[in-house]
Design a protein around this motif. Structure first.
Motif, PDB file in Angstrom:
ATOM      1  N   GLY A   1     105.345  28.615  64.463  1.00  0.00           N
ATOM      2  CA  GLY A   1     106.177  27.425  64.439  1.00  0.00           C
ATOM      3  C   GLY A   1     106.244  26.770  63.064  1.00  0.00           C
ATOM      4  N   HIS A   2     105.419  27.246  62.093  1.00  0.00           N
ATOM      5  CA  HIS A   2     105.460  26.706  60.745  1.00  0.00           C
ATOM      6  C   HIS A   2     106.754  27.148  60.062  1.00  0.00           C
ATOM      7  N   ARG A   3     107.221  26.322  59.180  1.00  0.00           N
ATOM      8  CA  ARG A   3     108.421  26.693  58.426  1.00  0.00           C
ATOM      9  C   ARG A   3     108.053  27.712  57.357  1.00  0.00           C
ATOM     10  N   SER A   4     108.906  28.695  57.191  1.00  0.00           N
ATOM     11  CA  SER A   4     108.693  29.676  56.142  1.00  0.00           C
ATOM     12  C   SER A   4     109.994  29.831  55.369  1.00  0.00           C
ATOM     13  N   ALA A   5     109.883  30.345  54.169  1.00  0.00           N
ATOM     14  CA  ALA A   5     111.042  30.469  53.299  1.00  0.00           C
ATOM     15  C   ALA A   5     111.980  31.560  53.794  1.00  0.00           C
ATOM     16  N   GLY A   6     113.265  31.375  53.535  1.00  0.00           N
ATOM     17  CA  GLY A   6     114.257  32.385  53.863  1.00  0.00           C
ATOM     18  C   GLY A   6     114.149  33.565  52.910  1.00  0.00           C
ATOM     19  N   LEU A   7     114.680  34.687  53.328  1.00  0.00           N
ATOM     20  CA  LEU A   7     114.598  35.913  52.540  1.00  0.00           C
ATOM     21  C   LEU A   7     115.183  35.737  51.140  1.00  0.00           C
ATOM     22  N   SER A   8     116.309  35.048  51.018  1.00  0.00           N
ATOM     23  CA  SER A   8     116.919  34.890  49.693  1.00  0.00           C
ATOM     24  C   SER A   8     116.029  34.064  48.771  1.00  0.00           C
ATOM     25  N   THR A   9     115.317  33.089  49.310  1.00  0.00           N
ATOM     26  CA  THR A   9     114.394  32.298  48.497  1.00  0.00           C
ATOM     27  C   THR A   9     113.214  33.145  48.044  1.00  0.00           C
ATOM     28  N   VAL A  10     112.682  33.948  48.943  1.00  0.00           N
ATOM     29  CA  VAL A  10     111.551  34.822  48.615  1.00  0.00           C
ATOM     30  C   VAL A  10     111.959  35.823  47.539  1.00  0.00           C
ATOM     31  N   VAL A  11     113.084  36.479  47.738  1.00  0.00           N
ATOM     32  CA  VAL A  11     113.553  37.477  46.767  1.00  0.00           C
ATOM     33  C   VAL A  11     113.853  36.801  45.434  1.00  0.00           C
TER      34      VAL A  11
ATOM     35  N   ALA B   1     112.564  34.066  44.149  1.00  0.00           N
ATOM     36  CA  ALA B   1     111.317  33.683  43.475  1.00  0.00           C
ATOM     37  C   ALA B   1     110.608  34.905  42.908  1.00  0.00           C
ATOM     38  N   ALA B   2     110.587  36.006  43.653  1.00  0.00           N
ATOM     39  CA  ALA B   2     109.943  37.232  43.170  1.00  0.00           C
ATOM     40  C   ALA B   2     110.661  37.766  41.926  1.00  0.00           C
ATOM     41  N   VAL B   3     111.987  37.746  41.957  1.00  0.00           N
ATOM     42  CA  VAL B   3     112.763  38.207  40.803  1.00  0.00           C
ATOM     43  C   VAL B   3     112.534  37.276  39.616  1.00  0.00           C
ATOM     44  N   ALA B   4     112.526  35.968  39.868  1.00  0.00           N
ATOM     45  CA  ALA B   4     112.286  35.004  38.790  1.00  0.00           C
ATOM     46  C   ALA B   4     110.912  35.235  38.165  1.00  0.00           C
ATOM     47  N   ASP B   5     109.892  35.420  38.996  1.00  0.00           N
ATOM     48  CA  ASP B   5     108.549  35.674  38.471  1.00  0.00           C
ATOM     49  C   ASP B   5     108.537  36.929  37.607  1.00  0.00           C
ATOM     50  N   ALA B   6     109.138  38.009  38.098  1.00  0.00           N
ATOM     51  CA  ALA B   6     109.157  39.266  37.352  1.00  0.00           C
ATOM     52  C   ALA B   6     109.916  39.116  36.037  1.00  0.00           C
ATOM     53  N   LEU B   7     111.060  38.456  36.080  1.00  0.00           N
ATOM     54  CA  LEU B   7     111.843  38.268  34.851  1.00  0.00           C
ATOM     55  C   LEU B   7     111.100  37.414  33.833  1.00  0.00           C
ATOM     56  N   LEU B   8     110.437  36.382  34.311  1.00  0.00           N
ATOM     57  CA  LEU B   8     109.699  35.517  33.386  1.00  0.00           C
ATOM     58  C   LEU B   8     108.507  36.249  32.774  1.00  0.00           C
ATOM     59  N   ILE B   9     107.874  37.115  33.526  1.00  0.00           N
ATOM     60  CA  ILE B   9     106.788  37.930  32.966  1.00  0.00           C
ATOM     61  C   ILE B   9     107.352  38.898  31.934  1.00  0.00           C
ATOM     62  N   MET B  10     108.533  39.442  32.199  1.00  0.00           N
ATOM     63  CA  MET B  10     109.183  40.324  31.219  1.00  0.00           C
ATOM     64  C   MET B  10     109.542  39.541  29.946  1.00  0.00           C
ATOM     65  N   VAL B  11     109.995  38.307  30.104  1.00  0.00           N
ATOM     66  CA  VAL B  11     110.294  37.459  28.945  1.00  0.00           C
ATOM     67  C   VAL B  11     109.017  37.224  28.136  1.00  0.00           C
TER      68      VAL B  11
ATOM     69  N   LEU C   1     108.074  47.066  28.907  1.00  0.00           N
ATOM     70  CA  LEU C   1     107.572  47.500  30.213  1.00  0.00           C
ATOM     71  C   LEU C   1     106.082  47.838  30.160  1.00  0.00           C
ATOM     72  N   LEU C   2     105.661  48.492  29.084  1.00  0.00           N
ATOM     73  CA  LEU C   2     104.239  48.832  28.937  1.00  0.00           C
ATOM     74  C   LEU C   2     103.376  47.580  28.781  1.00  0.00           C
ATOM     75  N   THR C   3     103.904  46.592  28.101  1.00  0.00           N
ATOM     76  CA  THR C   3     103.175  45.335  27.941  1.00  0.00           C
ATOM     77  C   THR C   3     103.168  44.536  29.235  1.00  0.00           C
ATOM     78  N   ALA C   4     104.276  44.552  29.960  1.00  0.00           N
ATOM     79  CA  ALA C   4     104.427  43.700  31.144  1.00  0.00           C
ATOM     80  C   ALA C   4     103.754  44.239  32.395  1.00  0.00           C
ATOM     81  N   TRP C   5     103.621  45.555  32.542  1.00  0.00           N
ATOM     82  CA  TRP C   5     103.198  46.105  33.833  1.00  0.00           C
ATOM     83  C   TRP C   5     101.866  45.541  34.347  1.00  0.00           C
ATOM     84  N   PRO C   6     100.844  45.331  33.492  1.00  0.00           N
ATOM     85  CA  PRO C   6      99.603  44.791  34.061  1.00  0.00           C
ATOM     86  C   PRO C   6      99.795  43.380  34.630  1.00  0.00           C
ATOM     87  N   PHE C   7     100.630  42.592  33.973  1.00  0.00           N
ATOM     88  CA  PHE C   7     100.882  41.224  34.423  1.00  0.00           C
ATOM     89  C   PHE C   7     101.756  41.218  35.677  1.00  0.00           C
ATOM     90  N   LEU C   8     102.683  42.148  35.744  1.00  0.00           N
ATOM     91  CA  LEU C   8     103.507  42.275  36.957  1.00  0.00           C
ATOM     92  C   LEU C   8     102.640  42.691  38.147  1.00  0.00           C
TER      93      LEU C   8
END
Length: 141
Positions: A12-22, A24-34, A53-60
């Motif tokens: 019954g708890h509110r959870s995020a919609g799929l588009s919000t989850v995706v 946020a995940a894309v934003a996190d990955a892009l910001l780590i790439m930046v 990509l070699l620098t980012a992969w451990p952080f991703l």
């Protein structure tokens, strides 16, 4: 109930919609790439795409562990615990994986990563929380 949150069928708890989850995940990955791209550029390293990509992969990978450990999909845009969890996961996981794979892990780099990843991964969540708060305050007028 907004379009971004839906009650969980079992709890019954509110959870995020799929588009919000995706999103946020894309934003996190892009910001780590930046973060990785800026770091590589600051040190004038070549091989741009593969190098980033070699620098980012451990952080991703660390951020992915943060997503799992803190169950970020439940509230991906929340500063606490989601933003903090992704930040700590990216930093700690990234540094551990860098060390295990023979990449550089020096104190100065850890401090730069701590600050940079914090500003990026927690910062956009803080910004969005502020925008949401302002919108609610305007709606109450």
């Amino acid at each position: 109930m907004t379009s971004e949150t839906k009650p969980h069928p079992r709890s019954g708890h509110r959870s995020a919609g799929l588009s919000t989850v995706v999103g946020a995940a894309v934003a996190d990955a892009l910001l780590i790439m930046v973060f990785a791209a800026i770091g590589r550029d600051a040190h004038q390293r070549g091989d741009i795409i593969i190098g980033v990509l070699l620098t980012a992969w451990p952080f991703l990978a660390g951020a992915a562990l943060g997503w799992l450990s803190f169950r970020v999909w439940r509230s991906p845009l929340a500063v606490l615990p989601s933003g903090l969890g992704v930040w700590i996961g990216a930093l700690a996981g990234g540094m551990i994986l860098r060390a295990l794979t023979g990449q550089t892990v020096v104190f100065a780099f850890v401090v730069v990563a701590l600050l940079s990843l914090g500003i990026l991964l927690v910062g956009y969540r803080l910004l969005l929380a502020g925008i949401r708060r302002m919108g609610r305050a305007r709606g109450q007028r």
